[in-house]
Write an enzyme that holds these catalytic residues in place. Structure first.
Site, mmCIF file in Angstrom:
data_model
loop_
_atom_site.group_PDB
_atom_site.id
_atom_site.type_symbol
_atom_site.label_atom_id
_atom_site.label_comp_id
_atom_site.label_asym_id
_atom_site.label_seq_id
_atom_site.Cartn_x
_atom_site.Cartn_y
_atom_site.Cartn_z
ATOM 1 N N ASP A 32 0.855 -1.184 0.000
ATOM 2 C CA ASP A 32 0.000 0.000 0.000
ATOM 3 C C ASP A 32 0.894 1.239 0.000
ATOM 4 O O ASP A 32 2.080 1.159 0.315
ATOM 5 C CB ASP A 32 -0.881 0.001 1.267
ATOM 6 C CG ASP A 32 -2.170 0.805 1.103
ATOM 7 O OD1 ASP A 32 -3.247 0.194 1.014
ATOM 8 O OD2 ASP A 32 -2.092 2.053 1.077
ATOM 9 N N ASN B 293 -6.242 -5.152 -5.375
ATOM 10 C CA ASN B 293 -7.437 -4.595 -4.737
ATOM 11 C C ASN B 293 -7.427 -3.068 -4.626
ATOM 12 O O ASN B 293 -8.482 -2.460 -4.463
ATOM 13 C CB ASN B 293 -7.557 -5.249 -3.343
ATOM 14 C CG ASN B 293 -8.504 -4.507 -2.444
ATOM 15 O OD1 ASN B 293 -9.716 -4.693 -2.532
ATOM 16 N ND2 ASN B 293 -7.982 -3.644 -1.590
ATOM 17 N N TYR C 33 -14.727 5.691 -13.036
ATOM 18 C CA TYR C 33 -14.649 4.501 -12.179
ATOM 19 C C TYR C 33 -15.350 3.314 -12.844
ATOM 20 O O TYR C 33 -14.809 2.201 -12.893
ATOM 21 C CB TYR C 33 -15.300 4.838 -10.821
ATOM 22 C CG TYR C 33 -15.273 3.729 -9.805
ATOM 23 C CD1 TYR C 33 -14.173 3.537 -8.982
ATOM 24 C CD2 TYR C 33 -16.364 2.868 -9.641
ATOM 25 C CE1 TYR C 33 -14.150 2.530 -8.032
ATOM 26 C CE2 TYR C 33 -16.354 1.864 -8.700
ATOM 27 C CZ TYR C 33 -15.247 1.701 -7.893
ATOM 28 O OH TYR C 33 -15.234 0.690 -6.946
ATOM 29 N N THR D 110 -16.693 1.119 4.074
ATOM 30 C CA THR D 110 -15.254 1.397 4.231
ATOM 31 C C THR D 110 -15.072 2.911 4.197
ATOM 32 O O THR D 110 -16.039 3.652 4.076
ATOM 33 C CB THR D 110 -14.416 0.811 3.070
ATOM 34 O OG1 THR D 110 -14.754 1.521 1.876
ATOM 35 C CG2 THR D 110 -14.635 -0.669 2.857
#
Ligand code: NAD
Length: 248
Positions: A36, A89, A155, A190
């Site tokens: 990340d 991801n 997106y 999230t």
């Protein structure tokens, strides 16, 4: 613990769905490499996994940097012997605007991270899996990789692209024992939703047959199954984790 002996990487593993995937794979016995841009959050995930008895390590990665993927794979092969599972991801939403109002910068960033970033990833991961004589790739797409939606077309376009990339890899590398699938979550609680109003959250819940939005563990469970040899005849498919969002 059927993932024992496997080495897995998870991009966007510092938060949200990626964090849940990393934690779930480690609980299943895998050695997990959390990748990340957020070093602090990523290191916390690693600490939590280790405290629970798992094996995890952090490598900083910006998925929109092609060379960084090559470096990550190089480090994984040198330090841990090879790569068995890749969960691509990491993702961002971009601007919420009609298509003609989207900025070029936002379009480029969303495509860079969500689609090109995934291509750069698999481009580095596949040769490592060929050297390992097999592997499993699980890409996080979205329900918006299967249907359109107003106000978020970059997106939607990127996630449709992720699904096309996933199917093509499955066709190309199936004979080499590399499986490639995608999960397509609908709305999951999230940081993605941090800026959403209470009204928007209620509306989102109503768009799912189950009358609620999902949680990160519900996605991680499906990813862990697809990553596992238990899913040995599954490749080239997209698995909605959507509480019935796509059933309408
Ligand atoms: P999140 O914002 O909670 O976490 C995303 C993670 O990706 C963060 O740790 C962030 O630091 C990391 N990241 C962002 N850009 C990066 C980059 N360039 N390089 C490396 N890491 C980067 O988001 P989330 O909801 O967990 O989303 C994870 C994935 O799930 C994304 O691909 C997203 O499109 C997809 N998804 C989310 C939802 C949802 O409702 N939350 C629905 C469908 C699909």
């Amino acid at each position: 613990m059927s993932l024992t002996g496997k080495t897995a990487l998870v991009t966007g593993g510092a938060r949200g769905i990626g964090r849940a995937i990393a934690t779930r794979l480690a609980a299943g016995g895998a050695r997990v490499i959390v990748c990340d841009m957020q070093t602090d959050d990523g290191s916390l995930v690693v600490d939590d996994i280790r405290k629970a008895g798992g094996d995890a390590h952090f490598l900083r990665l910006d998925v929109s940097d092609p060379d960084a993927h090559v470096s990550v794979i190089d480090q994984i092969e040198k330090r841990w012997g090879g790569l068995d599972i890749a969960c691509n991801n990491a993702g961002i939403t971009g601007e919420f605007k009609l298509t003609a109002d989207q900025t070029i910068d936002s379009w480029r960033r969303v495509i860079d991270v969500n689609l090109s970033g995934m291509f750069y990833g698999v481009r580095a991961q596949i040769p490592a899996m060929l050297r390992r004589k097999g592997g499993s790739i699980v890409n996080t797409a979205s329900a918006l990789g299967l249907v359109g939606r107003r106000d978020i077309s970059p997106y939607v376009a990127a996630k449709h692209g992720v699904i096309g990339l996933t199917k093509s890899i499955a066709l190309e590398y199936g004979v080499h024992n590399i499986r490639c699938n995608a999960v397509a979550p609908a709305v999951i609680k999230t940081d993605f939703l941090n800026t959403a109003s209470e009204e928007r959250l209620v509306e989102a819940a109503q768009q799912h047959a189950l009358g609620r939005i999902g949680n990160v563990h519900e996605v991680a469970e499906v990813v862990a199954f697809l990553a596992d040899d238990a899913a040995s005849f599954l490749t080239g498919s997209v698995y909605p984790v959507d509480g019935g969002y796509l059933a309408a």
